[in-house]
Design a protein around this motif. Structure first.
Motif, short mmCIF file in Angstrom:
data_model
loop_
_atom_site.label_atom_id
_atom_site.label_comp_id
_atom_site.label_asym_id
_atom_site.label_seq_id
_atom_site.Cartn_x
_atom_site.Cartn_y
_atom_site.Cartn_z
N LYS A 128 16.95 53.75 18.78
CA LYS A 128 15.68 53.54 17.76
C LYS A 128 15.56 51.82 17.96
O LYS A 128 14.56 51.49 17.70
CB LYS A 128 16.34 53.95 16.35
N THR A 129 16.84 51.05 17.98
CA THR A 129 16.44 49.64 17.97
C THR A 129 15.57 49.22 19.18
O THR A 129 14.71 48.45 19.15
CB THR A 129 17.87 49.02 18.17
N ILE A 130 15.93 49.70 20.34
CA ILE A 130 15.44 49.37 21.60
C ILE A 130 13.87 50.04 21.64
O ILE A 130 12.96 49.12 21.96
CB ILE A 130 16.06 50.12 22.81
N ILE A 131 13.73 51.14 21.10
CA ILE A 131 12.28 51.73 20.80
C ILE A 131 11.51 50.55 20.04
O ILE A 131 10.41 50.22 20.27
CB ILE A 131 12.09 52.98 20.17
N ARG A 132 12.04 50.26 19.01
CA ARG A 132 11.30 49.22 18.11
C ARG A 132 11.00 47.97 18.67
O ARG A 132 9.94 47.02 18.70
CB ARG A 132 12.16 49.16 16.73
N GLU A 133 12.07 47.31 19.49
CA GLU A 133 12.05 46.30 20.32
C GLU A 133 10.57 46.26 21.14
O GLU A 133 9.86 45.26 21.43
CB GLU A 133 13.26 45.74 20.91
N LYS A 134 10.64 47.43 21.79
CA LYS A 134 9.62 47.58 22.84
C LYS A 134 8.21 47.64 21.98
O LYS A 134 7.06 47.12 22.62
CB LYS A 134 9.61 48.87 23.58
N GLU A 135 8.28 48.32 21.08
CA GLU A 135 6.84 48.39 20.23
C GLU A 135 6.37 46.75 19.86
O GLU A 135 5.44 46.43 19.84
CB GLU A 135 7.15 49.30 18.86
N LEU A 136 7.53 46.13 19.41
CA LEU A 136 7.18 44.77 18.94
C LEU A 136 6.60 44.05 20.18
O LEU A 136 5.84 42.97 19.98
CB LEU A 136 8.24 43.98 18.17
N ALA A 137 7.31 44.36 21.20
CA ALA A 137 7.00 43.51 22.28
C ALA A 137 5.51 43.61 22.83
O ALA A 137 4.62 42.89 23.63
CB ALA A 137 7.97 43.87 23.72
N LYS A 138 4.97 45.00 22.67
CA LYS A 138 3.56 45.14 23.08
C LYS A 138 2.60 44.79 22.27
O LYS A 138 1.68 44.13 22.39
CB LYS A 138 3.46 46.68 22.77
N VAL A 139 3.05 44.55 20.73
CA VAL A 139 2.15 43.83 19.83
C VAL A 139 1.90 42.42 20.11
O VAL A 139 0.79 41.65 19.91
CB VAL A 139 2.81 44.23 18.47
N GLN A 140 3.00 41.88 20.42
CA GLN A 140 3.14 40.37 20.60
C GLN A 140 2.49 39.99 22.02
O GLN A 140 1.92 38.65 22.09
CB GLN A 140 4.47 39.99 20.46
N GLY A 141 2.47 40.91 22.71
CA GLY A 141 1.87 40.32 23.84
C GLY A 141 2.16 40.86 25.27
O GLY A 141 1.64 40.47 26.15
#
Length: 67
Positions: free
Chosen positions: A54-67
């Motif tokens: 779940k943490t890795i999924i969230r990190e990937k989601e945040l990476a998409k948003v940031q750029g």
């Protein structure tokens, strides 16, 4: 599963793995309730692996948003 291997997986693969882990956790809980679980430490390890995914999924989601 190794953390490095998890980080190399795509989001679809991670979600599939998460689904499998949740089903396995349900089965372990059922075995524990009926007294058939031989190693209760498996439940703790599996819960921690679910949290890692779940943490890795969230990190990937945040990476998409940031750029």
């Amino acid at each position: 599963m190794e953390l490095k291997k998890m980080r190399d997986m795509t989001e679809v693969e991670l979600n599939t793995e998460l689904s499998k882990m949740k089903k396995e956790l349900f089965n372990l809980r059922f075995q524990h309730a009926t007294g058939q679980l031989e190693n209760p430490v498996q439940m703790r390890e599996l819960r921690r692996n679910i949290a890692r995914v779940k943490t890795i999924i969230r990190e990937k989601e945040l990476a998409k948003v940031q750029g």
